[in-house]
Write an enzyme that holds these catalytic residues in place. Sequence first.
Site, PDB file in Angstrom:
ATOM      1  N   SER A 130       0.836  -1.203   0.000  1.00  0.00           N
ATOM      2  CA  SER A 130       0.000   0.000   0.000  1.00  0.00           C
ATOM      3  C   SER A 130       0.865   1.246   0.000  1.00  0.00           C
ATOM      4  CB  SER A 130      -0.898  -0.001   1.239  1.00  0.00           C
ATOM      5  OG  SER A 130      -1.492   1.262   1.443  1.00  0.00           O
ATOM      6  N   TYR A 155      -2.502  -0.239  10.071  1.00  0.00           N
ATOM      7  CA  TYR A 155      -2.672  -0.815   8.738  1.00  0.00           C
ATOM      8  C   TYR A 155      -1.383  -0.670   7.929  1.00  0.00           C
ATOM      9  CZ  TYR A 155      -3.984  -1.114   3.829  1.00  0.00           C
ATOM     10  OH  TYR A 155      -4.017  -1.440   2.501  1.00  0.00           O
TER      11      TYR A 155
END
Length: 330
Positions: A130, A155
């Site tokens: 990501s 995350y």
Amino acid sequence: MSEQAILVTGAAGFIGYHVARELLEAGRSVVGLDSLNPYYDPALKQARLDLLTPRSRFSFVHGDLADRSATAELFATHRFPVVIHLAAQAGVRHSLSHPHDYADCNLEGFLNVLEGCRHHGCEHLIYASSSSVYGANTKLPFAVDDPTDHPISLYAATKKANELMAHCYSHLYRLPTTGLRFFTIYGPWYRPDMALYLFAKAITEGRPIKLFNHGQMRRDFTYIDDVTQVVTRLIDLIPAGRAGEAGGAPARIYNVGNHSPEELMHVVALLESELGRAAIKEMLPMQPGDVPATFADVEGLMRDVGFRPSTPIADGIHAFADWFRRYHGV
């Protein structure tokens, strides 16, 4: 490369569905795995899945990668030559309130995938990272070699951990791995927890949209069809582990972005035009764990697979809005 089935994890998810469909249309066989968890409405996941299951080359496994024995059995049964690992517990904000979901799925689940690849002949693992790994970086555009050791959400930390875990397995076991740092992917069949979807729903229902950092945000919006082209082109580009490259391990990481950040207010205006309604705008301060801008340096993809994003933001928003209206009947 063998013609055995490719494993796509997270196949009922937004990116996973599109990647599985692209592979099927190219004549490849796909085993799609998904837990169909309720992080967002499983009905949307099922609707995507319903478009895949009639295809003769597709088979679905309802399973949780954090289940070590079931995952090991899946890999032992199929001996996948290629694994495209897109399953993850997504969402920066959700990680603030549900941290254990990220440890179970993004860490334990990924370890089980690595072990399956290691023990059962996988020739190439492609996995989702990501743009959030760039954390507090302020240098733009984000380059793959930029520091990624200051994550600002759990995350992001789990995605950085995935990159480190993959590199370790590449180094120790010569498992070829390719990590993809995705930048704000959008398009038809989008995730309902993402900003564009939330905006579209609020606009059509006459509710305010929440614009964090008072709308002063820039995002490298990347259309889903450009992403699927990248993934499919990378399948046969197996890292070889050249001396001086990633410590000699057969591991690579790429940014997958549009290389053209858009002002959020411009994107909102496009959405208003497509939906034929003005948005009620609620200006708010920056959210914890968020960043004001993302911008991908995609030189690596241009060099290695000839990737050049080709979908203008206006065309992408049109395609998303058209799907949104049809799916919701508005």
